[in-house]
Design a protein around this motif. Structure first.
Motif, PDB file in Angstrom:
ATOM      1  N   ARG A 400      63.439  62.629  53.505  1.00  0.00           N
ATOM      2  CA  ARG A 400      62.294  63.371  54.673  1.00  0.00           C
ATOM      3  C   ARG A 400      62.450  62.512  55.651  1.00  0.00           C
ATOM      4  O   ARG A 400      62.478  61.193  54.824  1.00  0.00           O
ATOM      5  CB  ARG A 400      61.643  64.142  53.785  1.00  0.00           C
ATOM      6  N   SER A 402      60.902  61.880  59.556  1.00  0.00           N
ATOM      7  CA  SER A 402      60.261  62.472  61.042  1.00  0.00           C
ATOM      8  C   SER A 402      60.782  61.719  62.421  1.00  0.00           C
ATOM      9  O   SER A 402      62.079  61.387  61.958  1.00  0.00           O
ATOM     10  CB  SER A 402      58.482  62.623  61.358  1.00  0.00           C
ATOM     11  N   GLU A 403      60.350  62.286  63.317  1.00  0.00           N
ATOM     12  CA  GLU A 403      61.002  61.587  65.055  1.00  0.00           C
ATOM     13  C   GLU A 403      60.702  60.070  64.185  1.00  0.00           C
ATOM     14  O   GLU A 403      61.335  59.422  65.189  1.00  0.00           O
ATOM     15  CB  GLU A 403      60.727  62.562  65.898  1.00  0.00           C
ATOM     16  N   THR A 404      60.150  59.425  63.628  1.00  0.00           N
ATOM     17  CA  THR A 404      59.760  58.134  64.068  1.00  0.00           C
ATOM     18  C   THR A 404      59.890  57.487  62.925  1.00  0.00           C
ATOM     19  O   THR A 404      59.558  55.882  62.353  1.00  0.00           O
ATOM     20  CB  THR A 404      58.010  58.487  64.631  1.00  0.00           C
ATOM     21  N   HIS A 405      59.692  58.460  61.227  1.00  0.00           N
ATOM     22  CA  HIS A 405      59.647  57.775  60.124  1.00  0.00           C
ATOM     23  C   HIS A 405      60.571  58.249  59.061  1.00  0.00           C
ATOM     24  O   HIS A 405      60.838  59.322  59.560  1.00  0.00           O
ATOM     25  CB  HIS A 405      57.684  57.325  59.630  1.00  0.00           C
ATOM     26  N   SER A 406      60.753  57.316  58.237  1.00  0.00           N
ATOM     27  CA  SER A 406      61.131  57.607  56.989  1.00  0.00           C
ATOM     28  C   SER A 406      60.234  57.707  55.736  1.00  0.00           C
ATOM     29  O   SER A 406      59.484  56.809  55.823  1.00  0.00           O
ATOM     30  CB  SER A 406      62.784  57.044  56.661  1.00  0.00           C
ATOM     31  N   TYR A 407      60.905  58.611  54.663  1.00  0.00           N
ATOM     32  CA  TYR A 407      60.056  58.946  53.353  1.00  0.00           C
ATOM     33  C   TYR A 407      60.088  58.844  52.473  1.00  0.00           C
ATOM     34  O   TYR A 407      61.764  59.279  52.511  1.00  0.00           O
ATOM     35  CB  TYR A 407      58.846  60.366  53.374  1.00  0.00           C
ATOM     36  N   ARG A 415      56.571  55.476  53.384  1.00  0.00           N
ATOM     37  CA  ARG A 415      56.151  56.059  54.639  1.00  0.00           C
ATOM     38  C   ARG A 415      57.001  54.643  55.281  1.00  0.00           C
ATOM     39  O   ARG A 415      56.413  53.799  55.279  1.00  0.00           O
ATOM     40  CB  ARG A 415      55.053  56.472  55.197  1.00  0.00           C
ATOM     41  N   LYS A 447      58.894  70.107  69.136  1.00  0.00           N
ATOM     42  CA  LYS A 447      59.490  68.644  68.440  1.00  0.00           C
ATOM     43  C   LYS A 447      59.882  69.404  66.878  1.00  0.00           C
ATOM     44  O   LYS A 447      60.249  70.504  66.652  1.00  0.00           O
ATOM     45  CB  LYS A 447      57.591  68.361  67.465  1.00  0.00           C
ATOM     46  N   LEU A 448      60.202  68.194  66.750  1.00  0.00           N
ATOM     47  CA  LEU A 448      61.026  67.907  64.837  1.00  0.00           C
ATOM     48  C   LEU A 448      59.788  68.998  63.955  1.00  0.00           C
ATOM     49  O   LEU A 448      59.235  68.125  63.479  1.00  0.00           O
ATOM     50  CB  LEU A 448      61.743  66.912  64.298  1.00  0.00           C
ATOM     51  N   LYS A 449      59.465  69.699  63.440  1.00  0.00           N
ATOM     52  CA  LYS A 449      59.302  70.121  62.247  1.00  0.00           C
ATOM     53  C   LYS A 449      58.463  69.309  60.874  1.00  0.00           C
ATOM     54  O   LYS A 449      58.051  68.728  60.773  1.00  0.00           O
ATOM     55  CB  LYS A 449      59.145  71.119  62.001  1.00  0.00           C
ATOM     56  N   ALA A 450      60.185  69.427  60.470  1.00  0.00           N
ATOM     57  CA  ALA A 450      60.333  68.603  59.256  1.00  0.00           C
ATOM     58  C   ALA A 450      62.414  68.116  59.799  1.00  0.00           C
ATOM     59  O   ALA A 450      62.980  68.840  60.020  1.00  0.00           O
ATOM     60  CB  ALA A 450      60.579  69.716  57.999  1.00  0.00           C
TER      61      ALA A 450
END
Length: 781
Positions: A400, A402-407, A415, A447-450
């Motif tokens: 997964r 997001s626009e700023t981070h990877s998990y 994170r 926004k990018l939800k997921a």
């Protein structure tokens, strides 16, 4: 009273006695009687007549069984049977085959199977045009058909163009070149090809169009095809004939010259083929048309694809041939691009339905749960299918973002912020996803939800994004799911120099006072295995005296005395320094002792499990002027954590509970000395050259990079950095630079922290420690 008992009556009595019905008894008696009667008939059919030497024949009785002969044997026959002894015959002499000839098979499968190659092109040229017109047709046609020959009359030792191959020169007396060429083709190539194309060197040939024409023709039909000029077939435009037609004139050259020689060379060949094959020359066959145009009638600037146009006659200059070839090449490339566009549109029109079908099939179509799901259709159409793992332990997980981070990007992180490259990648795929959403209407992204992504080594990167979008004119927001696929680039074969396992490896091994035991084990293994190695021990005394290295030095000296060859391969250097020197200091000192062409294998730590394969790995992966080798070794965890019983095996076992591949360890480096010297000249502005007489000038904590970083920045060589299980290190205590400003210091700290044990093992130790503290506190109370 007398009772007459018949068979039927007897059967009925037996049936009553046995308690069965009479009709069943009759059936059983009938079956038994049938078997008896069949046995008697079979016995009569097997009667044989036996004859003994010198006696009358013995005939078995026709009835009464085989219990006795019908007549007694004669006395002589009985005596012969009593005195009979077997006779052993001598073996038959070896009989040789009538013919002792060895069966020979054809050299090629095609000869035995009777298969042929498709096309042979014969170009008629002359001494005056072989350097110009023949060269032109060779440049425009040779790369399309590899079976092409040039035929001419002239002197056998005449000069020919260098790139002109398979040239046949007939004597000048053979004036009829076309007929002579046909005779030569029938004798030498008639059994190898299905079709033959004879053409003048002043004719431009569209090679791909000729290949398409030949591929579409059936070999079961005789072909004599040529372009018509003035209503008649002419050789100037090219002559295409099948193998059967060509073989019809084999051995009939003199007859053809006598009958058709007055018609001219070109007409003589065509007329002879027509007469001998019984086939009229035509410009069309099997619904295929053969058209030959004239150069004077074409404009290369506005050439069009005339149906059936195969050749253009009358092209004499090189400039005209190049202009014509460029024009037809542009035309054919445009046709290919149009076809590709049509296929792309068709694929794009169907890919949504194919993807939906793929999901349906991936869900399984079987009636039972035990039936395996079928292979899903790949998406996009034409791409490689995802790899299906064999077990649950090798699942390629979706990660997964997001626009700023990877998990969960790394095993030790939950994170992590995007790097610059990852951030650009995410922005790019979001833009592609919004472009797909806007095809259904004007939307703007909220926004990018997921987002999820997965990398497949054979397919590429797949993305699934849930985008929260809103109509530009206003309204409620909605979630749109978009899938993006970034395919792998085309694989490229990188040429690499040839390497072998012959070079001698010069091992540079720094040794401190607390590493003497490991160093002695390494040197003893080198002595016992007699490897093709040259070992340089760099002894670092530190706060200790040089006397601590005496056992190690004596081991090397004793080995040098026993073997003269070992003396030039084992040596040592000493330095009196309180702190560990840098890799630059060590290599500057070693560079004065070894050859500039030496292959160097530098170990920062002697805690290395000896294996001959690791030296071969260094030889094969290190290329002078091209590549250095920095393997990622397998490093053992702390023995107190992994060996509960305190016992370690003879060999380090690669297992997740015993160690790990340390990607932050850069202490093993293989390179050539001349590559190091070239690189070292470029680093003098950052790191000065050191001398063994002034070790205090070496300040490792102030160096902006280590040796591996210097090669990356200043050498221009490719760095081969990969996991290699041949390099295995025992657990050792790491010493990291004090300055936190440099990359290799941070890597050393990460290696130190990750090298103690796995997270599971450390958690168990921490839990035991907490229990011990709690128990101690309880006891104190």
């Amino acid at each position: 009273m007398t009772h007459k008992v018949t068979g039927g009556t007897m059967g009925c009595l037996i049936a009553r006695r046995l308690g069965i019905s009479s009709w069943v008894a009759l059936f059983l008696f009938g079956v038994v009687g049938g078997f008896l009667l069949a046995g008697m008939l079979l016995q009569e059919s097997r009667l044989e007549e036996f004859t003994l030497p010198g006696t009358a024949p013995m005939v078995l009785p026709a009835s009464g069984g085989l219990s006795a002969p019908s007549a007694p044997l004669a006395q002589t026959a009985r005596d012969e049977l009593d005195t009979f002894e077997p006779v052993i015959r001598a073996p038959l002499p070896n009989v040789k085959a009538a013919t002792d000839e060895k069966f020979s098979r054809p050299r090629f499968y095609s000869t035995e199977l009777g298969t042929h190659r498709k096309l042979y092109v014969a170009v008629l040229t002359s001494p005056d045009t072989v350097h110009t017109e023949a060269r032109n047709i060779n440049q425009t046609l040779a790369h399309i058909t590899t079976s092409m020959g040039f035929f001419m009359t002239g002197e056998a030792n005449m000069a020919l163009p260098k790139n002109l191959h398979d040239v046949v020169i007939f004597p000048s007396e053979d004036m009829d070149l076309p007929l002579k060429t046909a005779e030569y083709l029938a004798d030498h190539h008639g059994h190898l090809y299905d079709y033959f194309f004879v053409v003048r060197d002043s004719t431009y040939v569209r090679g791909y169009r000729l290949q398409e024409l030949v591929e579409d023709l059936s070999v079961s039909v005789d072909v004599l095809l040529a372009g018509r000029v003035g209503g008649r077939c002419q050789l100037d435009g090219g002559l295409l004939m099948s193998r059967q037609v060509l073989m019809s004139v084999a051995g009939r050259r003199s007859q053809c010259e006598a009958e058709h020689g007055s018609a001219g060379q070109d007409r003589a060949l065509i007329a002879c083929l027509e007469q001998q094959a019984g086939l009229a020359c035509s410009d069309h066959v099997q619904r295929k048309k053969f058209v030959s145009g004239a150069w004077s009638e074409l404009d290369p600037a506005s050439v069009v694809d005339q149906p059936g146009l195969v050749t253009v006659r009358g092209v004499h200059s090189t400039a005209d041939a190049n202009r014509l070839h460029a024009a037809f090449s542009r035309l054919e490339i445009g046709q290919i691009d149009e076809r590709i566009s049509e296929l792309r549109l068709a694929l794009e029109a169907n890919q949504r339905n194919m993807h939906a079908l793929s999901r349906a099939k991936n869900g399984g179509l079987g009636d039972s749960a035990d039936e395996a799901a079928p292979e899903p259709l790949p998406w996009p159409a034409g791409s490689a299918a995802p790899v299906r793992t064999s077990s649950r332990h090798h699942i390629n997980m979706w990660l997964r973002f997001s626009e700023t981070h990877s998990y969960l990007q790394t095993p030790n992180g939950v994170r992590d912020a995007h790097s610059r490259v990852d951030k650009l990648d995410v922005e790019d795929v979001i833009a592609l996803g919004m472009a797909e959403v806007r095809k259904s209407g004007p939307y703007r992204m909220v926004k990018l939800k997921a987002g999820y992504r997965r990398f497949d080594g054979g397919r590429g990167m797949d993305y699934i994004m849930d985008l929260e979008v809103q109509p530009e004119q206003g309204g409620d927001s909605e979630i749109r799911r978009v899938e993006v696929h970034r395919p792998m680039l085309k694989a490229e074969l990188v040429p690499m120099p040839f390497v072998t396992e012959k070079p001698t490896v010069t091992v540079v091994l720094p040794v401190t006072a607390d590493q003497i035991t490991r160093a002695e084990q390494f040197v003893q293994n080198v002595i016992n295995n007699n490897e093709n190695l040259s070992v340089v021990l760099y002894l670092i005394a530190g706060d200790s005296s040089l006397e601590v290295f005496r056992p190690l030095v004596q081991l090397v000296q004793a080995s040098n005395k026993r073997s003269a060859s070992m003396s030039r391969r084992m040596g040592w250097m000493t330095v009196k320094e309180t702190k560990a020197p840098s890799q630059f200091f060590i290599m500057d000192a070693v560079s004065k002792k070894v050859s500039s062409k030496a292959l160097i294998l530098l170990f920062n730590e002697p805690a290395l499990e000896y294996d001959s394969e690791l030296f071969n790995r260094a030889r094969m992966q290190t290329i002078r002027g091209w590549e250095i080798f920095c393997p990622i070794p397998w490093v053992e965890y702390h023995p107190d954590l992994i060996y509960n019983d305190g016992a370690r095996g003879d060999k380090l076992e690669i297992h997740k509970n015993y160690g790990h591949f340390d990607g932050d360890f850069y202490g093993i480096l293989s390179f050539y000395m001349d590559d190091y010297l070239t690189m070292r000249e470029k680093t003098l502005s950052d790191i000065p050259r050191f001398h063994s007489s002034s070790p205090a000038a070496d300040q490792p904590d102030l160096h902006p990079y280590d040796l591996y970083g210097a090669f990356l920045r200043h050498s221009g060589l490719h760095a081969h950095r990969a996991v290699d299980p041949s390099f295995r290190l025992y657990y050792f205590t790491r010493t990291c630079p004090a300055s936190p400003r440099v990359f290799h210091q941070r890597a050393c700290v990460n290696s130190l922290l990750a090298g103690i044990g796995s997270q599971h093992q450390l958690a168990e130790v921490l839990e035991e420690y907490r229990k011990h503290r709690a128990q101690a506190a309880a006891n104190a109370i």
